[in-house]
Motif scaffolding. Structure first.
Motif, short mmCIF file in Angstrom:
data_model
loop_
_atom_site.label_atom_id
_atom_site.label_comp_id
_atom_site.label_asym_id
_atom_site.label_seq_id
_atom_site.Cartn_x
_atom_site.Cartn_y
_atom_site.Cartn_z
N ARG A 188 -16.50 14.48 11.30
CA ARG A 188 -17.08 13.30 11.95
C ARG A 188 -18.15 13.78 12.93
O ARG A 188 -17.93 14.75 13.66
CB ARG A 188 -16.02 12.50 12.71
CG ARG A 188 -14.97 11.83 11.83
CD ARG A 188 -13.97 11.05 12.65
NE ARG A 188 -12.87 10.56 11.84
CZ ARG A 188 -11.77 9.99 12.32
NH1 ARG A 188 -11.64 9.83 13.64
NH2 ARG A 188 -10.80 9.58 11.53
N THR A 189 -19.28 13.08 12.95
CA THR A 189 -20.36 13.47 13.86
C THR A 189 -20.78 12.32 14.77
O THR A 189 -21.80 12.43 15.46
CB THR A 189 -21.59 13.95 13.06
OG1 THR A 189 -22.02 12.90 12.17
CG2 THR A 189 -21.26 15.19 12.25
N ASN A 190 -20.01 11.24 14.78
CA ASN A 190 -20.42 10.09 15.60
C ASN A 190 -20.34 10.39 17.10
O ASN A 190 -21.03 9.78 17.90
CB ASN A 190 -19.55 8.86 15.26
CG ASN A 190 -18.06 9.17 15.35
OD1 ASN A 190 -17.60 10.16 14.81
ND2 ASN A 190 -17.32 8.30 16.00
N ASP A 191 -19.50 11.36 17.48
CA ASP A 191 -19.38 11.74 18.90
C ASP A 191 -19.79 13.19 19.12
O ASP A 191 -19.22 13.89 19.94
CB ASP A 191 -17.94 11.54 19.39
CG ASP A 191 -17.61 10.09 19.68
OD1 ASP A 191 -18.52 9.37 20.13
OD2 ASP A 191 -16.48 9.68 19.43
N ILE A 192 -20.80 13.64 18.40
CA ILE A 192 -21.16 15.05 18.44
C ILE A 192 -21.55 15.50 19.84
O ILE A 192 -21.33 16.65 20.22
CB ILE A 192 -22.31 15.34 17.43
CG1 ILE A 192 -22.47 16.85 17.23
CG2 ILE A 192 -23.61 14.67 17.85
CD1 ILE A 192 -23.41 17.19 16.10
N GLU A 193 -22.13 14.60 20.64
CA GLU A 193 -22.55 14.98 22.00
C GLU A 193 -21.35 15.31 22.89
O GLU A 193 -21.50 15.99 23.90
CB GLU A 193 -23.38 13.86 22.65
CG GLU A 193 -24.73 13.62 22.00
CD GLU A 193 -24.63 12.81 20.73
OE1 GLU A 193 -23.54 12.26 20.45
OE2 GLU A 193 -25.63 12.74 19.99
N ASN A 194 -20.16 14.81 22.54
CA ASN A 194 -18.98 15.07 23.35
C ASN A 194 -18.23 16.34 22.94
O ASN A 194 -17.28 16.74 23.61
CB ASN A 194 -18.01 13.88 23.28
CG ASN A 194 -18.52 12.69 24.06
OD1 ASN A 194 -19.10 12.84 25.13
ND2 ASN A 194 -18.33 11.49 23.54
N THR A 200 -15.35 17.37 26.13
CA THR A 200 -14.03 16.79 26.34
C THR A 200 -12.98 17.73 25.75
O THR A 200 -13.31 18.72 25.12
CB THR A 200 -13.92 15.41 25.66
OG1 THR A 200 -13.95 15.59 24.23
CG2 THR A 200 -15.07 14.51 26.07
N ALA A 201 -11.73 17.36 25.94
CA ALA A 201 -10.65 18.24 25.48
C ALA A 201 -10.42 18.14 23.98
O ALA A 201 -9.89 19.06 23.38
CB ALA A 201 -9.35 17.90 26.21
N ARG A 202 -10.87 17.02 23.35
CA ARG A 202 -10.38 16.76 21.99
C ARG A 202 -11.42 16.27 21.00
O ARG A 202 -11.06 15.88 19.90
CB ARG A 202 -9.23 15.73 22.06
CG ARG A 202 -8.11 16.19 22.96
CD ARG A 202 -7.09 15.11 23.24
NE ARG A 202 -6.30 15.51 24.41
CZ ARG A 202 -6.23 14.83 25.52
NH1 ARG A 202 -6.89 13.71 25.64
NH2 ARG A 202 -5.51 15.28 26.53
N HIS A 203 -12.68 16.23 21.34
CA HIS A 203 -13.68 15.78 20.37
C HIS A 203 -14.09 16.96 19.46
O HIS A 203 -14.36 18.05 19.95
CB HIS A 203 -14.92 15.23 21.07
CG HIS A 203 -14.77 13.80 21.49
ND1 HIS A 203 -14.39 13.44 22.76
CD2 HIS A 203 -14.93 12.64 20.80
CE1 HIS A 203 -14.33 12.11 22.84
NE2 HIS A 203 -14.65 11.61 21.67
N HIS A 204 -14.14 16.69 18.16
CA HIS A 204 -14.53 17.72 17.20
C HIS A 204 -15.41 17.12 16.11
O HIS A 204 -15.39 15.91 15.88
CB HIS A 204 -13.29 18.33 16.53
CG HIS A 204 -12.34 18.97 17.48
ND1 HIS A 204 -12.63 20.12 18.16
CD2 HIS A 204 -11.10 18.60 17.89
CE1 HIS A 204 -11.62 20.44 18.94
NE2 HIS A 204 -10.67 19.53 18.80
N THR A 205 -16.17 17.99 15.45
CA THR A 205 -16.82 17.58 14.21
C THR A 205 -15.87 17.86 13.05
O THR A 205 -15.60 17.00 12.23
CB THR A 205 -18.15 18.31 14.00
OG1 THR A 205 -17.96 19.73 14.08
CG2 THR A 205 -19.16 17.90 15.04
#
Length: 885
Positions: free
Chosen positions: A79-85, A89-94
């Motif tokens: 997933r790349t919708n939150d790539i800036e995070n 953050t502790a849990r955002h990944h691509t």
């Protein structure tokens, strides 16, 4: 926010153990363990596999009958919708893995909830008092199961609205309420007014979707006859909890990559500032993503999945620069990701050569423009900050953003990301305006940049048929222009000097595929000539890339399409030689050898293959001789179209990773080789002429590469070598057989001269150093010297610092030098200085960061470097301040 690290409240499990225990648990409950699907989904409406349920979507939608009533998987996702995070953050990944169990009209809520609780509390041994659950606000049945059957207190069952706890497949179709299980990092805060959105306290571990309704076009929902279960548990999140670390990145699923990157940058992760840690986390996350994307068949490009891959690789490279890695490094950290993945996903090791080659090429291409682009962007940022108005935030203009894109290959997203780090925004509307102006100029431009044709091809695919390829037997034909594009935009006409993409009704041009590059040639009409430089294929449509040399070209024009026969014959020789090469390797070296990648070009061939060791020079010669023997034996080649099962039954070799249709083309060199291949080949091996191996090297662990030439390319190679020998003979006035001896003598003379030069430089440095002794100052009974020595290499700086320390008892020495566009720093401390609290490694690390670099060392001695020598004076001034001068 990120949570603090929990203490270990359950047995610590590795990521592999967590995955295995999940699958084994549900297998014991009657589920079939299915392998992860590819990151390239079969669903054409989705770019990448984004969830564990996606491979089962046709079953949930009623489009396909299930093959098993229950299944469990560990699914790779992107997933790349939150790539800036990512990294922040502790849990955002691509890239992440989604553990899931699925029921297709079999069990439902009671079993799903009971088994989820059993798994978490008995298998993973999480304390029940650490778990909180949510249910859909009107789902009384789920609430009753959690409270009365499982025993969860009412205050720990949160009813939540449709936005959080209701799943839909789309505007219409199956849907249903969710129940989520959260882990509580801080149960001491009590159960009053629990806020599950507080991610500093709670982490969602497990999501249970109860697919029990069908939604029609009027948003009306009715019960489904067959009710389904779809669940998802994030492997990385569970690893964070069970391993007692503060974030997903510091689990064993990602941290080894971060550590390897930190080692390359000479950094200690634990002591690094947050910005550095963020960059290391981005690299750790993105490397996993790109390894699996390439492994599943994605190639970097400017469109679709290829653009996602290219963007991720470029972010890796840029964040590598931010932590002080100024050399190509992506393949080194990718090797760590390969080692971590191969036991569960063996395909990544089988595709290793392709993965590393793609990374190497993309990194090299991006680095060519990154330096210049970064310098320009730094100037643009400085200009934007200086012109900032009080009432408005500082902004990078659309023109500047377009210049970075047009000239240096910086995607708009990358400029926006770097700008945001500096507190700036980008004028996106202005950027789009510049893009539109560029498109309008394209017809008259003499130089254009190919951006993308994918979007236009998607439009054209609805109106034009796949291109008919007749180039196996026919090298020229009269056809018509089916479509015309300029810079990816569909146009009706284009004039002289314009770079165009042309689609023909049928074509003799071979499109790049299976390692073979596309044909060259020309299109000619009554008053127009288009030089074709490359041909690519997208969804069956052949795109001819060329330049209009004269006249005007327009859709519907009749043209003669003619391939360059000289180029075609050269590539045919190389392609058939590649087949003979694989056959020779299997015959002479190891029958288990298989192709891991290839390139077939006009001037050369490259063949990557699985082999655990290097070939000896004698083996290389034997392989070359065997190929030449088959060439001189004049084997006629045969091609036929067969059902794929029949082709494999006959013994035809398939290329790993290639996707084949129901029918395949088989190239047979009787008694020598039989492979599935859609490329172009000679009709008889004698047409190849001669075969020569140029190099045999290793490209990765277990992967070897042979580079070779065949046919006319061998003649070119020999002519070039002969010219070199002639020039050496003339320059040294020797015979050919005397050249090596003459060069050996010159090398000996050069080494002697270099030693004499180095000795003189050392003496000169020592003389300069002696003059600096008088500059030492006494602070707290320590002799402290901070000085700059111009144009001295790191070794010379080290030797000088050691000499100073000998001459300055109870001393502290910090030296710096600017040489070859870099800054070098060294610090040496006596025992007395260390006792007073000074630390050479800590001091030098701080100075190096100021010079745009990194490094460190022991308390008594440390060295470092930086890429900003202009900051050296500032760094030495900081050293004086830290040392009390």
């Amino acid at each position: 926010m990120t949570s603090t690290a929990p203490r270990l409240i359950a047995p610590a499990l590795t990521g592999d153990q967590i995955r295995q225990k999940f699958l084994e648990f549900y297998a014991a409950k009657g589920h079939r363990i299915l392998p992860s699907a590819s990151l390239i989904p079969e669903d054409p409406t989705v770019l990448l596999t984004i969830a564990g349920m996606l491979p089962f979507k046709p079953i949930f939608l009623g489009q396909q009958a299930p093959t098993v009533p229950r299944a469990t998987t560990s699914q790779k996702c992107i997933r790349t919708n939150d790539i800036e995070n990512v990294g922040r953050t502790a849990r955002h990944h691509t890239f992440f893995e989604m553990l899931g169990n699925f029921s297709f009209g079999d069990y439902f809520k009671t079993e799903a909830i009971s088994w989820a609780w059993e798994l978490l509390t008995e298998v993973y041994q999480l304390p029940p008092d650490r778990l909180v659950v949510s249910v859909f606000e009107s789902d009384d049945q789920a609430w009753e199961i959690w409270h009365k059957k499982i025993g969860i207190p009412p205050e720990k069952i949160c009813r939540m609205g449709e936005e959080s706890n209701f799943w839909t497949a789309g505007p219409t179709g199956p849907c249903g309420p969710c129940s989520e299980i959260y882990y509580d990092f801080h149960p001491e805060h009590g159960t009053k007014d629990i806020d599950l959105d507080d991610d500093s306290r709670f982490i969602e571990l497990y999501n249970l979707v109860f697919m029990e309704l069908n939604q029609d076009s009027n948003k009306q929902r009715t019960p489904l006859q067959a009710k389904n279960i779809d669940t998802g548990m994030g492997l990385e999140r569970m690893a964070q909890v069970l391993q007692g670390v503060p974030n997903n990145y510091e689990t064993d699923l990602i941290f080894p990559i971060i550590q390897a990157t930190a080692n390359l940058a000479n950094l200690n992760y634990a002591d690094s500032p947050e910005t550095t840690k963020t960059s290391l986390k981005v690299i750790g996350d993105h490397i996993r993503a790109v390894v699996h994307l390439i492994s599943d068949g994605v190639s970097a490009s400017n469109v679709g999945r290829g653009y996602v891959l290219r963007r991720l690789i470029r972010r890796v490279v840029r964040h590598g620069r931010l932590v002080g890695i100024n050399k190509p490094f992506t393949t080194e950290v990718a090797e760590v990701a390969l080692q971590m993945s191969e036991a569960v996903y063996p395909q990544v090791r089988q595709r290793q050569a392709v993965i590393l080659s793609e990374l190497e090429r993309e990194e090299e291409n991006f680095l060519k423009t990154l330096d210049r682009g970064e310098k320009l962007l730094a100037e643009i940022i400085a200009k934007a900050k200086s012109s900032k108005k009080k009432s408005k935030p500082a902004m990078i203009s659309g023109l500047d953003a377009f210049t970075l894109y047009d000239t240096y290959g910086f995607p708009l997203e990358l400029t926006q990301e770097i700008a945001a780090e500096q507190g700036l925004t980008v004028d996106e509307k202005g950027f789009e305006k510049e893009m539109e102006s560029q498109r309008q100029r394209s017809q008259a431009a003499h130089e254009t940049i190919d951006l993308t044709v994918q979007g236009s091809l998607d439009q054209l695919a609805e109106h034009i048929h796949p291109t008919k390829f007749i180039g196996y037997d026919q090298f020229a034909l009269t056809t018509e222009i089916a479509a015309l594009l300029v810079e990816g935009e569909i146009v009706k006409t284009a004039g002289p000097g314009t770079s165009v993409q042309v689609i023909l009704s049928e074509t003799p041009f071979y499109a790049e595929s299976g390692g073979q590059i596309g044909d060259r040639g020309y299109l000619a009409g009554s008053d127009v000539l288009v030089q074709i430089e490359d041909v690519q294929k997208e969804n069956g449509i052949f795109v001819h890339y060329g330049r209009i040399e004269r006249g005007n070209l327009q859709t519907g024009d009749p043209v003669t399409a003619q391939i360059d026969l000289t180029c075609r014959r050269r590539v045919q020789a190389h392609h058939t030689a590649t087949h003979l090469l694989q056959a020779a390797l299997k015959k002479l070296i190891d029958d288990s050898i298989s192709q891991a990648g290839s390139l077939v070009a006009f001037d050369r061939l490259r063949f990557d293959f699985n082999c655990p060791r290097a070939l000896t020079p004698a083996e290389v010669q034997q392989v070359e001789d065997q190929v030449n023997t088959w060439i001189t034996e004049s084997h006629a080649t045969q091609t036929e179209i067969l059902p794929i099962a029949a082709a494999k039954a006959k013994g035809a070799i398939a290329m790993f990773g290639e996707k084949y249709g129901a029918e395949v083309r088989v190239l047979d060199v009787p008694g020598v080789s039989m492979e599935l291949c859609g490329g172009t080949h000679v009709s008889n091996t004698a047409e190849i002429g001669l075969f020569k191996i140029i190099a045999e090297t290793g490209v990765a662990s277990g992967i070897r590469r042979i580079e070779a030439i065949a046919g006319p390319a061998v003649r070119d190679y020999l002519n070039q070598r002969d010219q070199i020998v002639r020039e050496l003979m003339e320059r040294f006035k020797v015979k050919p057989e005397e050249i090596i001896e003459r060069i050996t003598g010159l090398q000996t003379e050069l080494k002697t001269s270099q030693k004499e030069r180095d000795a003189l430089k050392a003496e000169l440095a020592l003389l300069k150093a002696k003059d600096l002794l008088t500059q030492a100052q006494i602070v707290n009974d320590l002799n402290i010297l901070v000085a700059e020595l111009p144009d001295m290499d790191p070794n010379g700086l080290k030797t000088t610092a050691e000499w100073f320390l000998q001459k300055l008892p109870q001393g502290v020495v910090v030296l710096g030098s600017a040489s070859d566009g870099k800054a070098s720093l060294v610090a040496a401390m006596s025992l007395e200085a260390i006792k007073q609290g000074y630390h050479a490694g800590n001091l030098i690390k701080e100075l190096a960061q100021l010079c745009g670099g990194g490094g460190g060392g022991r308390p008594n001695f440390a060295q470092a470097g930086g890429k900003q020598p202009e900051k050296l004076a500032e760094a030495l001034e900081l050293a004086r301040m830290r040392l009390g001068l």
